[in-house]
Design an enzyme around this catalytic site. Structure first.
Site, mmCIF file in Angstrom:
data_model
loop_
_atom_site.group_PDB
_atom_site.id
_atom_site.type_symbol
_atom_site.label_atom_id
_atom_site.label_comp_id
_atom_site.label_asym_id
_atom_site.label_seq_id
_atom_site.Cartn_x
_atom_site.Cartn_y
_atom_site.Cartn_z
ATOM 1 N N ASP A 1 0.862 -1.176 0.000
ATOM 2 C CA ASP A 1 0.000 0.000 0.000
ATOM 3 C C ASP A 1 0.902 1.231 0.000
ATOM 4 O OD1 ASP A 1 -2.110 1.710 -0.008
ATOM 5 O OD2 ASP A 1 -3.078 0.947 1.796
HETATM 6 C C1 NOJ Z 1 -3.805 4.104 0.136
HETATM 7 C C2 NOJ Z 1 -5.036 3.275 0.389
HETATM 8 O O1 NOJ Z 1 -4.928 2.623 1.640
HETATM 9 C C3 NOJ Z 1 -5.295 2.232 -0.679
HETATM 10 O O2 NOJ Z 1 -6.524 1.635 -0.426
HETATM 11 C C4 NOJ Z 1 -5.237 2.866 -2.033
HETATM 12 O O3 NOJ Z 1 -5.544 1.915 -3.019
HETATM 13 C C5 NOJ Z 1 -3.858 3.451 -2.240
HETATM 14 N N1 NOJ Z 1 -3.613 4.465 -1.238
HETATM 15 C C6 NOJ Z 1 -3.662 4.063 -3.627
HETATM 16 O O4 NOJ Z 1 -4.352 5.247 -3.706
#
Ligand code: NOJ
Length: 738
Positions: A291
């Site tokens: 993530d």
């Molecule tokens: C952080 C988020 O936790 C995740 O769900 C998301 O897909 C990513 N950022 C990309 O934006």
């Protein structure tokens, strides 16, 4: 490494990237060759740096997401593996891709990814609300719409579905998943993956799906985001892992590792979960992406002393691609040269990434046809799908005295009060991608259109979603006095949900309950309409309304289903995918809890009830359904015998309606303590007035009656199992031998 400048890219001309005349095309360029052979051929030609760059995901375009603040990159290496694509439309993508295909040594296409969570431009119901529809065909349909709009806009992979089982409404991300039940999350996960991926990823109306956030993120401590989760191995296997296993079986292309520390080990550093369970045990052959900056965060989490160390740990734990923190490209080569990451581990990561690129057909078709926005967005069938999903996901929580549908002969004037009546922003929900407020039908507009000239609509906003300004109360109160019934539209700002949006209480702000008190004091029948991204604690409010409609955040359909429920055009068929407690202090509260050590009156709260206000599965209809007895094809079984449970449901009202039958299993005695009941199957069908439908639950004893232990092994013990649906019960006995 060559770099490309976006400015020059935009002007560049597309030319064919073919081999020189007479020169043999490398095997990886041959679309007829098997994917695995192409992957190996390409891998064998790559330099160390080229491999490292494949594991790098950066971003391009303008990003409005405050949690991963974006910039426009003006230089991107041609060998980069993936980009989060923040532009609406394929043009920029094509120009980047063209440069990559033309000028990089091997011509490895970039994979473009994006957060289309509940739609790209045609925004539909938030996932928590979708699950209340109990209609997985509809979930598949809306995901297909999102896939089509995303791919046609230049996106190859969406960061969805989110399948983190969540039982704490304080956590803002509860809106992004399918609620509290592992089985519901599993079924909707499969539906979303089917809708996104279809049968062929190379088809430009589909995208690759990325399940997230592996694993246990939904259990963030105290509902605060980014906090650790502590989950026993037993609960992991019983509750948090099953949706991911289901998604792997459904063929999900990618998995995102989470932010959270799980049982002391951050999920982006958790080799046991990623390598041993996901990849080896379940055979997942796609790639794992971290993530946003979750590799860098290993330093904050106290696992890595330096960023370089963080890269070593994440890579060695099985994270194949680095999202957003640009660390792999910085340190991975060095780590490999030092020997602290084996090159074969990097090869495996690249192999997984390339495999998905080949499956997406990116080598053959790296570009996306440029179409006019009205050929891809908000197509009539897409809008209709969003409408159907909204219709079926609204939950009628309360309907005292059959107030709804409104008796039109008695309604001359309807008051519409509250901060959400004319709202077209918050109804979109969080993560609304490229959805725009004008696409949303407000409740005010929908109700005015629904009732037409026959009914006078008197509107007063009354108050805001929070704050202390009561200056509008009086006007709204007077509007209520003039009306035959009042529709009071309350709820949440969409920014109260989503990432980094936790709240200490799941009650609505005080101003809203004071406002409802005032409206109720008019003595007029009140219909409370709620739009929110989490379960709410409604005590103190529910008594002030004769009817309550939970609309969630339905996206562009906005107020249309609510208007339909008021008039009777829509017969509500939603049921809660998450428990509504009386108070925040009851959290965690969920239907599949384990038995307490003391029964009866002991172990309960002294100050309030220990029961929920509205249970998981609760939802009213305008039809009346009567359940017959449950019939089992066999009542004594062995573990390998498949059996059928059947129940006939009759619609004894004169209103056609859809009924979702929820099948639960209870194992009263077992060598491990089991939940009081577990949902094992559900199905929704239309039952016409006066007619009956038979619902069937095909039972595979090991899967549906048995249990999983803390090592993930499945067992079934002999003894009685109770099967229930709609308040009816039947018992089946499992024996060693017949
Ligand atoms: C952080 C988020 O936790 C995740 O769900 C998301 O897909 C990513 N950022 C990309 O934006």
């Amino acid at each position: 490494m060559k770099r490309l400048s976006i400015a020059t890219l935009l002007l560049s001309i597309l030319i064919f990237n073919g081999a020189a005349p007479g020169k043999k095309e490398p095997l990886y360029r041959n679309p007829a060759a098997p994917t695995e052979k192409r992957v190996e051929d390409l891998l064998s030609r790559m330099t160390l740096k080229e491999k490292v760059y494949q594991t790098w995901q950066s971003y391009v375009g303008l990003n409005s997401n405050p949690n991963n603040a974006g910039v426009i990159l003006d230089t991107i290496p041609l060998e980069i593996g993936s980009l989060i694509y923040l532009e609406p439309g394929p043009e920029l993508r094509n120009s980047i891709q063209e440069k990559v295909m033309k000028e990089s040594r091997l011509g490895i296409p970039v994979l473009f990814a994006y957060d289309a969570i509940h739609g790209y431009r045609t925004i539909y119901q938030i996932p928590l609300g979708q699950a209340c529809s109990w209609n997985t065909d509809l979930a598949e349909k809306v995901s297909r719409v999102s896939a089509m709009e995303s791919r046609m806009s230049g996106v190859d992979l969406v960061f969805s579905p989110m399948i983190d089982v969540a039982r704490d409404g304080r956590w803002g991300r509860i809106s992004e998943g399918y609620g509290e039940c592992p089985y519901v999350n599993s079924r909707f996960c499969i539906a979303a993956i089917r809708g996104y991926q279809g049968d062929d990823l190379a088809d430009h109306s589909h995208v690759a799906a990325c399940m997230k956030h592996y694993v246990g993120y939904g259990m963030s401590e105290a509902g605060r985001d980014y906090t650790p989760s502590d989950i026993s191995d037993q609960s992991l296997w019983e509750t948090y892992l099953p949706p991911y296993e289901a998604g792997v079986k459904a063929g999900a292309a990618a998995v995102m590792s989470g932010f959270n520390t799980l049982n002391g080990i951050p999920t982006s550093a958790n080799k046991g979960n990623i390598e041993d369970i996901l990849k080896s045990r379940w055979g997942f052959d796609g790639f794992v992406v971290s993530d946003w900056c979750s590799i860098k965060q290993l330093v904050n989490q106290g696992i890595a002393e330096t960023e370089k160390e963080a890269v070593r740990i994440a890579m060695n734990s099985g994270v194949d691609m680095d999202m957003g923190d640009n660390l792999n490209m910085e340190y991975l080569e060095e780590l490999i040269k030092e020997g602290s990451v084996q090159e074969k581990r990097l090869d495996e990561a690249v192999r997984r990434i390339l495999r998905i690129k080949f499956r997406l057909g990116l080598f053959e078709n790296p570009y996306i046809d440029v179409t006019a926005p009205d050929k891809r967005y908000l197509l009539p069938e897409s809008v209709a799908a969003a409408g159907q999903m909204a219709d079926e996901s609204m939950v009628l929580l309360k309907n005292d005295g059959g107030l709804l549908p409104l008796d039109r002969s008695k309604i001359r004037r309807l008051a519409l009060v509250g901060p959400l009546c004319k709202d077209n922003v918050n109804l979109l929900g969080n993560w609304s991608a490229f959805g725009t407020a004008p696409d949303v039908t407000t409740i005010y507009k929908a109700v005015s259109d629904e009732f037409g000239e026959d009914v006078e609509i008197i509107y007063a906003r009354g108050c805001g979603l929070d704050g202390n300004d009561e200056s509008g109360f009086q006007e709204a109160y007077e509007a209520a006095l003039k009306a035959d019934a009042v529709v009071c539209c309350l709820g949440e700002d969409r920014m109260w949900s989503g990432e980094n949006a936790s709240r200490s209480t799941i009650a609505l702000p005080e101003i809203q309950s004071r406002f409802l008190d005032r409206i109720a004091s008019s003595g007029r029948p009140v219909i409370l309409v709620l739009s929110n991204g989490r379960p709410l604690a409604l005590s103190g409010m529910a008594d002030n309304a004769a009817a309550i409609i939970e609309m969630w955040q339905p996206g562009i359909a906005g107020g249309k289903p609510v208007a339909g429920i008021l008039s009777g055009r829509v017969n509500p068929s939603g049921r809660l995918s998450v428990t509504f407690p009386y108070s925040t202090g009851q959290i965690p509260i969920y239907y599949c809890r384990k038995n307490s050590a003391r029964r009866g009156t002991q172990g309960l709260y002294q100050d309030i009830t220990s029961e929920p206000m509205y249970s998981f599965g609760h939802g009213l209809s305008f039809s009346v359904f009567e359940y017959g007895d449950i019939h089992l094809s066999d009542s004594v079984i062995t573990a390998d015998m498949k059996i059928r449970a059947e129940v006939t449901v009759t619609n004894i009202s004169d209103t056609d309606g859809k009924e979702a039958v929820l099948w639960y299993v209870t194992d009263p005695f077992c060598s491990i303590a089991r939940p009081v009941k577990e949902l094992k199957f559900f199905e929704k069908k239309m039952i016409r007035a006066g007619e009956s439908e038979t619902f069937v639950f095909e039972i595979d004893p090991l899967v549906d009656l048995g249990y999983v232990d803390r090592n993930g092994n499945k067992f079934i013990e002999t003894g009685d199992y109770h099967i229930s649906a709609g308040g009816r019960n039947a018992t089946v006995k499992a024996v060693k031998r017949l």
